[in-house]
Design an enzyme around this catalytic site. Structure first.
Site, PDB file in Angstrom:
ATOM      1  N   ASN A  69       0.846  -1.189   0.000  1.00 26.55           N
ATOM      2  CA  ASN A  69       0.000   0.000   0.000  1.00 26.55           C
ATOM      3  C   ASN A  69       0.881   1.238   0.000  1.00 26.55           C
ATOM      4  OD1 ASN A  69      -0.361   1.964   2.442  1.00 26.55           O
ATOM      5  ND2 ASN A  69       0.098  -0.038   3.379  1.00 26.55           N
ATOM      6  N   VAL A  71      -0.807   4.531   0.661  1.00 22.71           N
ATOM      7  CA  VAL A  71      -1.997   5.357   0.853  1.00 22.71           C
ATOM      8  C   VAL A  71      -1.579   6.809   1.152  1.00 22.71           C
ATOM      9  CG1 VAL A  71      -4.083   5.611   2.240  1.00 22.71           C
ATOM     10  CG2 VAL A  71      -3.292   3.332   1.604  1.00 22.71           C
ATOM     11  N   GLY A  72      -0.523   6.958   1.937  1.00 15.40           N
ATOM     12  CA  GLY A  72       0.002   8.307   2.181  1.00 15.40           C
ATOM     13  C   GLY A  72      -0.752   9.098   3.242  1.00 15.40           C
ATOM     14  N   CYS A 130       5.544   5.339   8.848  1.00 17.05           N
ATOM     15  CA  CYS A 130       4.835   5.215   7.559  1.00 17.05           C
ATOM     16  C   CYS A 130       5.843   5.287   6.426  1.00 17.05           C
ATOM     17  CB  CYS A 130       3.786   6.308   7.412  1.00 17.05           C
ATOM     18  SG  CYS A 130       3.017   6.232   5.773  1.00 17.05           S
ATOM     19  N   LYS A 164       5.009   3.151  17.379  1.00 17.44           N
ATOM     20  CA  LYS A 164       4.888   2.181  16.281  1.00 17.44           C
ATOM     21  C   LYS A 164       6.100   2.320  15.381  1.00 17.44           C
ATOM     22  CE  LYS A 164       1.676   0.562  12.740  1.00 17.44           C
ATOM     23  NZ  LYS A 164       0.311   0.729  12.214  1.00 17.44           N
ATOM     24  N   GLY A 216       0.755  -8.392   5.223  1.00 21.26           N
ATOM     25  CA  GLY A 216       0.140  -9.668   4.871  1.00 21.26           C
ATOM     26  C   GLY A 216       1.028 -10.842   5.221  1.00 21.26           C
ATOM     27  N   GLY A 243       0.951  -9.495   9.220  1.00 28.51           N
ATOM     28  CA  GLY A 243       0.536 -10.752   8.602  1.00 28.51           C
ATOM     29  C   GLY A 243      -0.329 -11.654   9.455  1.00 28.51           C
TER      30      GLY A 243
HETATM   31  C1  SIN Z   1      -0.390   4.947   4.619  1.00 27.68           C
HETATM   32  O1  SIN Z   1      -1.394   5.667   4.828  1.00 27.68           O
HETATM   33  O2  SIN Z   1       0.402   5.175   3.702  1.00 27.68           O
HETATM   34  C2  SIN Z   1      -0.130   3.754   5.478  1.00 27.68           C
HETATM   35  C3  SIN Z   1       0.110   4.143   6.878  1.00 27.68           C
HETATM   36  C4  SIN Z   1       1.338   3.592   7.484  1.00 27.68           C
HETATM   37  O3  SIN Z   1       2.017   2.749   6.893  1.00 27.68           O
HETATM   38  O4  SIN Z   1       1.667   3.980   8.584  1.00 27.68           O
END
Ligand code: SIN
Length: 304
Positions: A69, A71-72, A130, A164, A216, A243
């Site tokens: 992903n 998503v940002g 992220c 995190k 995953g 995962g």
């Molecule tokens: C995202 O929104 O790009 C994913 C968030 C993340 O990996 O912390």
């Protein structure tokens, strides 16, 4: 009946199962298929100070055993979240983790202060990892920055902090120790692994932002190792993720040292999976003669 409750940084959760940030909508139509009050806690999609659109599409790409992903971190911004998203989450569960991301130490501190002042969060998750923001993983791949941001927020608020962390480092246990020394109350291990897919039809990177974060089943052994090695190094509790698709996966993470487990990508495959995982843990504990979930945290280390 085994006792499923666990205590994470002094806060009791009714069970160890949580959705990973970004896999639960905060709007009135949650996409997950179950009673949200029956999960250990709810976690919002990481919120930023300002409204953001996130990265250009495509934002997700299926891989052989997982999902990339990029998503940002699209966000409604902290003000809207405090007015709408957070009270709605709070109405659905008695334990709430508010996930935040800043673009400077000051922004992290201000976000945390805003969240703490409302008195609705049981934990603040510092998303320091992220891979889809320019500065996203820097927070937990540079030990100096990690200490600065965790320490800065620690001095500003009393709400328990979950740091995190990114797995994109040589030694995750070392970064776990830095976060602990700086004042984190718990660790989220791990965020996604930076990766790439190329769309051979158009002969260019498949994701709009070129690279993405892999999650995953493909990453499970890697994430499990991160939990295992960090558990040996730090004393603060760990929320394991990476995962987890079944109760067996969740049990593995707990035996490796996780106090709670977060389900991410698999919520998109099987929206009822978190409740099945909770029931599976319950059966496993009963069949193996354990009084409760607490008894298996880190047990694989002691059985070695
Ligand atoms: C995202 O929104 O790009 C994913 C968030 C993340 O990996 O912390």
């Amino acid at each position: 009946m085994p006792d499923l409750s666990v205590t994470l940084a002094g806060v009791k959760l009714k069970n160890p199962i949580l959705p990973a940030s970004g896999t639960l909508e905060t709007v009135d139509t949650p996409m997950l298929a179950g009673d949200l009050s029956q999960l250990g806690a709810l976690v919002n999609k990481t919120v930023t100070r300002d409204r953001r659109d996130g990265n250009p599409p495509p934002r997700v790409w299926e891989t052989a055993a997982g999902m990339l992903n990029s998503v940002g971190i699209p966000s409604i911004g902290i003000d809207e979240f405090m007015k709408g998203g957070l009270p709605r989450l709070r109405a659905r569960n008695d334990r709430i983790i508010v996930s935040i991301a800043g673009f400077s130490v000051r922004e992290f501190v201000e976000l945390a202060e805003t969240v703490a002042a409302a008195g609705l969060a049981d934990f603040i998750e510092l998303n320091l990892s992220c891979p889809n923001l320019e500065s996203g993983v820097l927070w937990s791949t540079d030990s100096g920055l990690l200490a600065e941001v965790v320490g800065g927020v620690r001095r500003a608020v009393n709400v328990p902090l979950i740091a995190k962390l990114s797995p994109n480092v040589t030694d995750i246990a070392e970064m776990a120790a830095v976060a602990e020394s700086a004042g984190a109350d718990a660790l989220g291990l791990v965020n996604t692994f930076r990766g790439l897919a190329i769309d051979v039809r158009v002969k260019k990177p498949a994701l709009g932002n070129t690279t993405g974060g892999l999650s995953g089943p493909a990453v499970k052994p890697l994430a499990l190792y991160a939990v295992w090695s960090s558990y040996r190094r730090v004393r603060i509790p760990i929320v394991g993720m990476g995962g987890i698709c079944s109760w067996r996966d969740a049990i593995e993470f707990m035996l490796a040292g996780a106090t709670a487990v977060a389900v991410g990508m698999y919520n998109f495959v099987e929206p009822g999976c978190m409740w099945e995982i909770r029931d599976g843990i319950d059966r496993y504990l009963a069949e193996n003669g354990f009084n409760g979930a607490k008894d298996i945290i880190g047990l694989a280390h002691r059985n070695q």
